[in-house]
Design a protein around this motif. Structure first.
Motif, PDB file in Angstrom:
ATOM      1  N   ASP A 294      -8.738   0.352  -6.740  1.00  0.00           N
ATOM      2  CA  ASP A 294      -7.472   0.952  -6.764  1.00  0.00           C
ATOM      3  C   ASP A 294      -6.854   1.130  -8.169  1.00  0.00           C
ATOM      4  O   ASP A 294      -5.825   1.571  -8.029  1.00  0.00           O
ATOM      5  N   ARG A 543       3.676   3.616  -4.121  1.00  0.00           N
ATOM      6  CA  ARG A 543       2.535   2.681  -3.984  1.00  0.00           C
ATOM      7  C   ARG A 543       3.314   0.944  -4.031  1.00  0.00           C
ATOM      8  O   ARG A 543       4.113   0.966  -4.916  1.00  0.00           O
ATOM      9  N   GLY A 560      -6.729  -1.332   6.075  1.00  0.00           N
ATOM     10  CA  GLY A 560      -5.233  -0.933   5.667  1.00  0.00           C
ATOM     11  C   GLY A 560      -5.207  -0.204   4.563  1.00  0.00           C
ATOM     12  O   GLY A 560      -6.062  -0.015   3.515  1.00  0.00           O
ATOM     13  N   SER A 561      -4.037   0.413   4.150  1.00  0.00           N
ATOM     14  CA  SER A 561      -3.900   1.427   3.361  1.00  0.00           C
ATOM     15  C   SER A 561      -3.987   0.922   1.969  1.00  0.00           C
ATOM     16  O   SER A 561      -3.247  -0.283   1.634  1.00  0.00           O
ATOM     17  N   GLU A 563      -2.250   1.754  -0.650  1.00  0.00           N
ATOM     18  CA  GLU A 563      -0.913   2.094  -1.169  1.00  0.00           C
ATOM     19  C   GLU A 563       0.065   1.184  -0.707  1.00  0.00           C
ATOM     20  O   GLU A 563       0.935   1.109  -0.962  1.00  0.00           O
ATOM     21  N   SER A 564      -0.300   0.043   0.087  1.00  0.00           N
ATOM     22  CA  SER A 564       0.873  -0.800   0.797  1.00  0.00           C
ATOM     23  C   SER A 564       0.416  -2.225   0.333  1.00  0.00           C
ATOM     24  O   SER A 564      -0.679  -2.692   0.677  1.00  0.00           O
ATOM     25  N   SER A 567      -1.298  -4.567   2.894  1.00  0.00           N
ATOM     26  CA  SER A 567      -2.827  -4.730   3.098  1.00  0.00           C
ATOM     27  C   SER A 567      -3.551  -5.768   1.922  1.00  0.00           C
ATOM     28  O   SER A 567      -4.617  -5.759   1.902  1.00  0.00           O
TER      29      SER A 567
END
Length: 571
Positions: A294, A543, A560-561, A563-564, A567
């Protein structure tokens, strides 16, 4: 403190603070067994004329109140929102003329006193060499959405005892050195509490000290020297070994100079393209270690074991073109990351971790400009004994020609005029003995960017490891340390660098609610607190990630995302 009372306390926070401190409101239930629980601050108001405060305050010892006035609502703003009406009081303490350099000195300050006061005092530690009374708003972090003043604290800011016009040459005066290092805080604190008493009819119920960079150093020193006067300490990127860090940065400049293609420009030793090359190599080796690819390296320690500058970055077989580093570059750069040393191999300062923020714009300033323009004067005039002569001083020449062994000796030296060394007046006397703060129920939060190029996150980690050892292996019941992956010096870099650490500290001090994580957000397009241009285009503009209490690491849950923060779990 039962969870029901904590939930009630969190419910009373403004919505923006709930958003920024959401995880803090779900902290551990009982993490401070046997330690006192400090009571919550009680609010008060001041409805009188701000100009009348000068007479109400009177003449505190060694203090001149120079002005008292009203600051209308909206004169100051934060994230586009108006700051409420408040009183502004300015003054000077301990005015004198130096017997050493003949210059005039004083501790100048301002205090901002809200009409609707929350019962708390916030002493704002400022950055760099101080020298300026910056606005006493109590902001922290990148693109802040809240601050101490916004939350209703009475806030103090000072110049730490010298005027910025003197530049670093104020260090020729021995008392100015001591005021900058720690004594200004000791002198300002009772005065400020007296001003608050005169304004609201009561002293502050709770007192906090916070700052980043040198302000973080001030906070660390305060935690050790003045913890009987402060309930909460907030230290960001704390350069608590600042003299050592400055010498280490000069060491780095000397190494870069050996491979700079333009002797007048150290940045040619390690160009933006080459720094991007290394940052990408770090990501390739370390990004997935936390379970998510990420663009962030959460597992910093594992990354240092996995990444090798020698093996994971191509070595040029021909001319430098941004796709490789020359063997000479690797030989020059590697010692900077592994940590500056003397000629005998003794460490000068901490090592620096390889991280994804190496290509950020702020890195260039601290690596290539600061050692010649800032560290030269800091070491030359403020830290070493004896100081340099102000006549004809040349900063770049000083840094590039200095003997590192000599500088290390000089920041530890004293003489008849300078009776305290820099390593005495600039640092906490016993950095891992915070028993006074702990035993009276005080709390401390420290945060540090992993990609900070001037004060190493490894130095903060070493301090916290020492604090844990001094407290039976666990200091989390009164002090917690949070690393911020990708973040540079106090803010910036490819990072989630927008977070509120003040509200969780207050909740911990006054409600017994320890922060088991702090949610941080990126400052992408449209961010109300200010856009961070270094947020990667592939990231969501907002983010979020949890900042985890060291030594825990944010790891992806597997679903899960990306960006979150939801998660990710601190493990």
């Amino acid at each position: 403190m039962f969870r029901s009372s904590r939930v009630a306390a969190c419910a009373a926070l403004p919505a923006v603070l709930l958003l920024l401190s959401l995880a803090g409101c779900g902290g551990d239930d009982d993490v401070s067994p046997g330690l006192p629980q400090l009571a919550a601050a009680q609010a008060a108001t001041y409805t009188g004329d701000c100009a009348a405060l000068a007479a109400r305050i009177g003449s505190p010892a060694n203090t001149t109140i120079t002005a008292a006035s009203t600051v209308a609502a909206g004169t100051l703003t934060l994230a586009g929102q108006p700051i409420a009406e408040h009183c502004l009081v300015t003054g000077r303490m301990h005015e004198r003329v130096s017997a050493v350099d003949g210059k005039s000195y004083a501790i100048s300050f301002e205090m901002r006193l809200p009409r609707n006061w929350n019962g708390r005092f916030y002493h704002q530690g400022n950055g760099g060499l101080d020298g300026n009374v910056v606005t006493a708003n109590g902001t922290l972090g990148g693109g802040p959405l809240t601050s101490a003043l916004v939350q209703g604290f009475a806030v103090l800011s000072s110049d730490a005892g010298h005027a910025g016009a003197l530049g670093p040459t104020y260090g020729i005066d021995p008392q100015a050195r001591l005021d900058y290092g720690y004594q200004a805080v000791g002198k300002l604190t009772p005065m400020a509490k007296g001003v608050i008493q005169a304004t609201y009819g009561k002293a502050p119920d709770r007192s906090y000290f916070g700052g980043c960079s040198n302000g973080g150093r001030h906070a660390m020193v305060t935690a050790a020297r003045y913890s009987d006067q402060y309930d909460g300490i907030l230290a960001g990127a704390p350069g608590y070994n600042l003299p050592k860090a400055a010498v280490a940065n000069i060491f780095g400049a000397q190494h870069y100079a050996t491979v700079a293609t333009d002797p007048a420009d150290l940045s040619t030793a390690f160009t933006p393209a080459e720094r991007t090359l290394v940052a990408n190599a770090v990501l390739a080796k370390c990004d997935a270690l936390d379970g998510a690819t990420d663009g962030l390296v959460q597992d910093t320690n594992a990354c240092q074991a996995a990444f090798s500058l020698a093996n994971d970055v191509p070595t040029c077989s021909g001319a430098r073109d941004g796709t490789c580093l020359s063997a000479a570059q690797k030989s020059a750069i590697a010692p900077i990351f592994s940590g500056a040393t003397t000629s005998t191999g003794a460490p000068v300062y901490a090592s620096f971790p390889y991280d994804s923020g190496l290509a950020a714009a702020g890195i260039a300033f601290w690596e290539f400009t600061a050692p010649l323009a800032l560290d030269s004067g800091s070491v030359g005039f403020v830290f070493k004994v004896p100081p340099e002569s102000a006549s004809g001083f040349n900063g770049p020449a000083f840094s590039l020609s200095a003997n590192i062994d000599t500088l290390v000796a000089q920041i530890n030296a004293t003489d008849a005029t300078y009776t305290e060394s820099a390593m005495s007046f600039m640092t906490p006397p016993h950095p891992t003995d915070l028993s006074t703060l702990k035993n009276r129920g005080g709390k401390m939060l420290v945060y540090h960017g992993v990609s900070d190029p001037i004060f190493s996150v490894n130095d903060s980690a070493a301090w916290y490891d020492g604090l844990r050892t001094a407290n039976g292996g666990d200091a989390s019941n009164f002090a917690r340390f949070f690393r911020v992956p990708g973040m540079g010096h106090c803010s910036g870099g490819p990072a989630t660098d927008q977070f509120d650490v003040l509200s969780p500290l207050v909740a911990w001090v006054e409600q017994g609610q320890a922060p088991d994580r702090i949610v941080a957000s990126a400052r992408g397009a449209g961010n109300a607190g200010g856009v961070n241009a270094e947020v990667p285009a592939a990231w969501a503009a907002n983010r979020s990630r949890p900042l985890c209490p060291y030594p825990k690491v944010a790891r992806y849950n597997g679903t899960g995302s990306l960006e979150s923060a939801d998660s990710f779990t601190c493990q």
